[in-house]
Design a protein around this motif. Structure first.
Motif, mmCIF file in Angstrom:
data_model
loop_
_atom_site.group_PDB
_atom_site.id
_atom_site.type_symbol
_atom_site.label_atom_id
_atom_site.label_comp_id
_atom_site.label_asym_id
_atom_site.label_seq_id
_atom_site.Cartn_x
_atom_site.Cartn_y
_atom_site.Cartn_z
ATOM 1 N N ASP A 16 0.903 -1.277 0.081
ATOM 2 C CA ASP A 16 -0.006 -0.062 0.152
ATOM 3 C C ASP A 16 0.911 1.287 -0.234
ATOM 4 O O ASP A 16 0.322 2.427 0.384
ATOM 5 C CB ASP A 16 -0.999 -0.018 1.106
ATOM 6 N N GLY A 17 2.139 1.239 -0.118
ATOM 7 C CA GLY A 17 3.252 2.102 -0.187
ATOM 8 C C GLY A 17 3.631 2.541 1.299
ATOM 9 O O GLY A 17 3.079 2.260 2.122
ATOM 10 N N TYR A 18 4.425 3.574 1.190
ATOM 11 C CA TYR A 18 5.039 3.959 2.614
ATOM 12 C C TYR A 18 4.154 4.890 3.484
ATOM 13 O O TYR A 18 3.277 5.508 2.629
ATOM 14 C CB TYR A 18 6.458 4.267 2.204
ATOM 15 N N THR A 19 4.280 5.046 4.582
ATOM 16 C CA THR A 19 3.554 5.883 5.550
ATOM 17 C C THR A 19 4.629 7.096 6.137
ATOM 18 O O THR A 19 5.826 6.860 5.674
ATOM 19 C CB THR A 19 2.848 5.328 6.486
ATOM 20 N N HIS A 32 16.827 14.419 2.791
ATOM 21 C CA HIS A 32 15.896 15.143 1.913
ATOM 22 C C HIS A 32 15.098 14.447 1.178
ATOM 23 O O HIS A 32 14.466 14.709 0.488
ATOM 24 C CB HIS A 32 16.491 16.302 1.212
ATOM 25 N N THR A 33 15.071 13.234 1.715
ATOM 26 C CA THR A 33 13.987 12.286 1.143
ATOM 27 C C THR A 33 12.586 12.588 1.292
ATOM 28 O O THR A 33 12.363 13.024 2.611
ATOM 29 C CB THR A 33 14.035 10.825 1.536
ATOM 30 N N GLU A 34 11.516 12.805 0.310
ATOM 31 C CA GLU A 34 10.230 13.283 0.622
ATOM 32 C C GLU A 34 9.123 11.945 0.475
ATOM 33 O O GLU A 34 9.659 10.832 -0.289
ATOM 34 C CB GLU A 34 9.832 14.103 -0.290
ATOM 35 N N LEU A 35 8.129 12.160 0.857
ATOM 36 C CA LEU A 35 6.983 10.846 0.754
ATOM 37 C C LEU A 35 5.918 11.723 0.059
ATOM 38 O O LEU A 35 5.145 12.736 0.475
ATOM 39 C CB LEU A 35 6.670 10.555 2.007
ATOM 40 N N ILE A 36 5.618 11.308 -1.171
ATOM 41 C CA ILE A 36 4.565 11.737 -2.001
ATOM 42 C C ILE A 36 3.875 10.538 -2.427
ATOM 43 O O ILE A 36 4.237 9.610 -3.175
ATOM 44 C CB ILE A 36 5.249 12.443 -3.356
ATOM 45 N N ASP A 37 2.636 10.537 -2.095
ATOM 46 C CA ASP A 37 1.509 9.564 -2.515
ATOM 47 C C ASP A 37 2.279 8.205 -2.160
ATOM 48 O O ASP A 37 2.055 7.021 -3.036
ATOM 49 C CB ASP A 37 1.250 9.508 -3.882
ATOM 50 N N GLY A 38 2.681 7.979 -0.970
ATOM 51 C CA GLY A 38 3.079 6.535 -0.452
ATOM 52 C C GLY A 38 4.456 6.143 -0.895
ATOM 53 O O GLY A 38 5.052 5.082 -0.861
ATOM 54 N N SER A 39 5.121 7.056 -1.955
ATOM 55 C CA SER A 39 6.459 6.705 -2.903
ATOM 56 C C SER A 39 7.623 7.532 -2.015
ATOM 57 O O SER A 39 7.357 8.756 -1.777
ATOM 58 C CB SER A 39 6.230 7.114 -4.248
ATOM 59 N N LEU A 40 8.713 7.200 -2.033
ATOM 60 C CA LEU A 40 9.885 7.804 -1.388
ATOM 61 C C LEU A 40 10.447 8.417 -2.651
ATOM 62 O O LEU A 40 10.689 7.865 -3.729
ATOM 63 C CB LEU A 40 10.883 6.868 -0.981
ATOM 64 N N VAL A 41 10.734 9.786 -2.559
ATOM 65 C CA VAL A 41 11.370 10.624 -3.534
ATOM 66 C C VAL A 41 12.657 11.162 -3.231
ATOM 67 O O VAL A 41 12.730 11.764 -2.017
ATOM 68 C CB VAL A 41 10.358 11.965 -3.977
ATOM 69 N N PHE A 42 13.664 10.819 -3.746
ATOM 70 C CA PHE A 42 15.001 11.212 -3.797
ATOM 71 C C PHE A 42 15.360 12.201 -4.237
ATOM 72 O O PHE A 42 15.093 12.502 -5.540
ATOM 73 C CB PHE A 42 16.093 9.989 -3.684
ATOM 74 N N VAL A 43 16.061 13.186 -3.637
ATOM 75 C CA VAL A 43 16.558 14.611 -4.108
ATOM 76 C C VAL A 43 17.744 14.505 -4.985
ATOM 77 O O VAL A 43 18.895 13.897 -4.384
ATOM 78 C CB VAL A 43 16.745 15.639 -3.147
ATOM 79 N N SER A 44 17.922 15.110 -6.166
ATOM 80 C CA SER A 44 18.994 15.081 -6.884
ATOM 81 C C SER A 44 19.996 16.189 -6.663
ATOM 82 O O SER A 44 19.308 17.251 -5.841
ATOM 83 C CB SER A 44 18.554 15.282 -8.541
ATOM 84 N N PRO A 45 21.125 16.395 -7.061
ATOM 85 C CA PRO A 45 21.999 17.413 -6.672
ATOM 86 C C PRO A 45 21.392 18.626 -7.408
ATOM 87 O O PRO A 45 21.063 18.747 -8.669
ATOM 88 C CB PRO A 45 23.386 17.140 -7.280
ATOM 89 N N GLN A 46 21.512 19.775 -6.677
ATOM 90 C CA GLN A 46 20.946 21.271 -7.041
ATOM 91 C C GLN A 46 21.862 22.039 -7.803
ATOM 92 O O GLN A 46 22.977 21.802 -7.644
ATOM 93 C CB GLN A 46 20.372 21.760 -5.741
ATOM 94 N N ARG A 47 21.184 22.749 -8.681
ATOM 95 C CA ARG A 47 21.794 23.671 -9.501
ATOM 96 C C ARG A 47 22.262 24.735 -8.577
ATOM 97 O O ARG A 47 21.752 25.067 -7.617
ATOM 98 C CB ARG A 47 21.385 24.127 -10.693
ATOM 99 N N VAL A 77 6.990 18.501 6.101
ATOM 100 C CA VAL A 77 5.770 19.139 6.286
ATOM 101 C C VAL A 77 4.732 17.817 6.350
ATOM 102 O O VAL A 77 4.735 17.280 5.146
ATOM 103 C CB VAL A 77 5.238 19.994 5.755
ATOM 104 N N VAL A 78 4.062 17.303 7.434
ATOM 105 C CA VAL A 78 3.311 16.262 7.209
ATOM 106 C C VAL A 78 1.826 16.643 6.966
ATOM 107 O O VAL A 78 1.181 17.506 7.311
ATOM 108 C CB VAL A 78 3.326 15.484 8.646
ATOM 109 N N LEU A 79 1.382 16.273 5.624
ATOM 110 C CA LEU A 79 0.381 16.475 5.138
ATOM 111 C C LEU A 79 -1.047 15.756 5.116
ATOM 112 O O LEU A 79 -1.940 16.002 5.212
ATOM 113 C CB LEU A 79 0.436 16.738 3.526
ATOM 114 N N GLY A 80 -0.445 14.337 5.354
ATOM 115 C CA GLY A 80 -1.295 13.277 5.825
ATOM 116 C C GLY A 80 -0.454 12.065 5.898
ATOM 117 O O GLY A 80 0.682 11.935 5.865
ATOM 118 N N PRO A 81 -1.332 10.661 6.010
ATOM 119 C CA PRO A 81 -0.582 9.613 6.391
ATOM 120 C C PRO A 81 0.594 9.127 5.361
ATOM 121 O O PRO A 81 1.447 8.371 5.596
ATOM 122 C CB PRO A 81 -1.515 8.454 6.579
#
Length: 195
Positions: A16-19, A32-47, A77-81
């Motif tokens: 059911d995805g991550y919480t 700086h890993t984010e959680l979007i719709d139960g998926s982990l999103v890793f941040v790329s190097p920034q410009r 910022v926790v927006l939901g589960p």
């Protein structure tokens, strides 16, 4: 002697995805890993632009923020589960800051979320995150992009419409960001050339 190849073991997501609890308890996640719709999103190097735009806006916000608010950068910022993004900058109510060890804030405490667009995050920053911030009731949102020959920041400012629960654009700022909401703000965007 031959070096052994290095293998990375990626976590396998639950059916059911991550919480949010998973986000804060999985070991060894990149910063700086984010959680979007139960998926982990890793941040790329920034410009360089991303870093300078964040610094410019953070300094301007800190200079003008009233006592009842605090400015933070790159905090979850926790927006939901199943949603816990990390805005580039945020302004929150001072009472939400309870400890120097705090790792997250609740959406109800956030007054302004700011996203500086990067090539790898364009779709999330322009679409997914604003929709989620609005649905969570965050009253103000800024989208910052590099524009023009001089590669200055352009800041699009939005305010939450309480009827539609979506953002309405309140301005597009090219040279100067001058606002009266959520508080009086005046930032010379061309100062990026001197950073």
């Amino acid at each position: 002697m031959t070096a052994e190849p290095q293998h990375t073991t990626w976590p396998v997501p639950p059916p059911d995805g991550y919480t949010v609890d998973d986000l804060f308890n999985l070991p060894d996640l990149p910063p700086h890993t984010e959680l979007i719709d139960g998926s982990l999103v890793f941040v790329s190097p920034q410009r360089d632009f991303h870093t300078l735009a964040m610094y410019l806006l953070e300094a301007g916000l800190r200079r003008t923020v009233p006592e009842q608010f605090r400015v933070r950068r790159e905090m979850t910022v926790v927006l939901g589960p199943r949603n816990a993004p990390e805005p580039d900058l945020l302004v929150l109510r001072a009472e939400a800051v309870r400890s120097r060890e705090q790792t997250r804030y609740e959406a109800a405490d956030v007054v302004l979320a700011v996203e500086v667009v990067s090539p790898d995050s364009e779709e999330r920053d322009r679409d997914a995150k604003p929709r989620k911030y609005a649905a969570a009731g965050i009253p103000h949102f800024w989208l910052v992009e590099m524009a023009g020959e001089r590669q200055h920041p352009t800041v699009r400012t939005y305010e939450l419409d309480p009827v539609t629960k979506s953002y309405a654009i309140t301005g597009i700022h090219h040279e100067r960001l001058k606002l009266t909401v959520p508080f009086t703000i005046d930032i010379d965007l061309t100062e990026i050339d001197h950073l």
